[in-house]
Design a protein around this motif. Structure first.
Motif, short mmCIF file in Angstrom:
data_model
loop_
_atom_site.label_atom_id
_atom_site.label_comp_id
_atom_site.label_asym_id
_atom_site.label_seq_id
_atom_site.Cartn_x
_atom_site.Cartn_y
_atom_site.Cartn_z
N GLY A 140 70.46 -21.32 58.59
CA GLY A 140 69.32 -21.12 57.69
C GLY A 140 68.31 -22.22 57.91
N TYR B 275 72.29 -8.35 60.49
CA TYR B 275 72.76 -9.34 61.47
C TYR B 275 73.92 -10.13 60.85
N LEU C 146 76.56 -13.77 61.22
CA LEU C 146 76.91 -15.08 61.79
C LEU C 146 78.42 -15.16 61.86
N ARG D 113 59.52 -22.20 58.75
CA ARG D 113 60.63 -23.01 59.28
C ARG D 113 60.42 -24.50 59.00
N TYR E 247 58.45 -16.14 58.96
CA TYR E 247 59.25 -17.32 58.62
C TYR E 247 58.39 -18.52 58.24
N HIS F 85 65.21 -22.17 56.37
CA HIS F 85 63.93 -21.48 56.45
C HIS F 85 63.71 -20.65 55.18
#
Ligand code: TYD
Length: 137
Positions: free
Chosen positions: A50, A38, A40, A124, A122, A52
């Protein structure tokens, strides 16, 4: 898993008069197989991404264009790494809190990941991350 396990990996770079070419093979140039990519882009000035950590995911972060900073935090220490070369990748192991900031205009951040997107992988919430770290040690 600590921030000392996270390091900049030099990627192959083939240069000739037509320009540069870099390639990345899973388990060959980086310590995991690649299941997802992926990126950005069009990140507004001053934005932070981010925030996380991942329980099991391994990642490689590459500044494909422009530059940005990655702040790594293993609950015991932090380090800030500036990425600005498309032939270098920052390997980030599991259980590392990461924040990305200081994006230059037009920068592109590509992330190679060892698994598909899975929200249950995750942390978070930073306090939950610290709690998980304290239980593992
Ligand atoms: P987020 O984790 O906030 O991105 P960053 O790591 O840059 O801070 O992800 C933003 C949204 O995108 C969130 O709703 C989850 C979703 N997402 C996917 O659906 N698939 C993916 O592979 C990724 C990385 C995110």
């Amino acid at each position: 898993m600590s921030i000392s396990d996270c390091e900049i990996l030099e990627l192959p770079k083939i240069s000739d008069v037509r320009g540069n070419l870099t390639f990345i093979e899973g388990k060959n140039h980086i310590p995991f197989d690649i299941k997802r990519v992926y990126y950005l882009y069009d990140v507004p000035g001053g934005a932070e991404r981010g925030g996380h950590a991942h329980k099991a995911l391994h990642q490689l972060i590459v500044a494909m264009s422009g530059s940005f900073d990655v702040v790594l935090d293993d609950g015991h220490g932090k380090k800030r790494i500036h990425l600005n070369r498309s032939y270098q990748g920052l390997y980030v192991c599991p259980m590392i809190w990461r924040e990305l900031d200081n994006f230059s205009s037009g920068s592109v951040c590509m992330v190679l990941a060892s698994n598909f997107y899975d929200e249950s992988d995750y942390y978070r919430d930073y306090d939950q991350f610290l709690e998980a770290i304290s239980k593992k040690i």
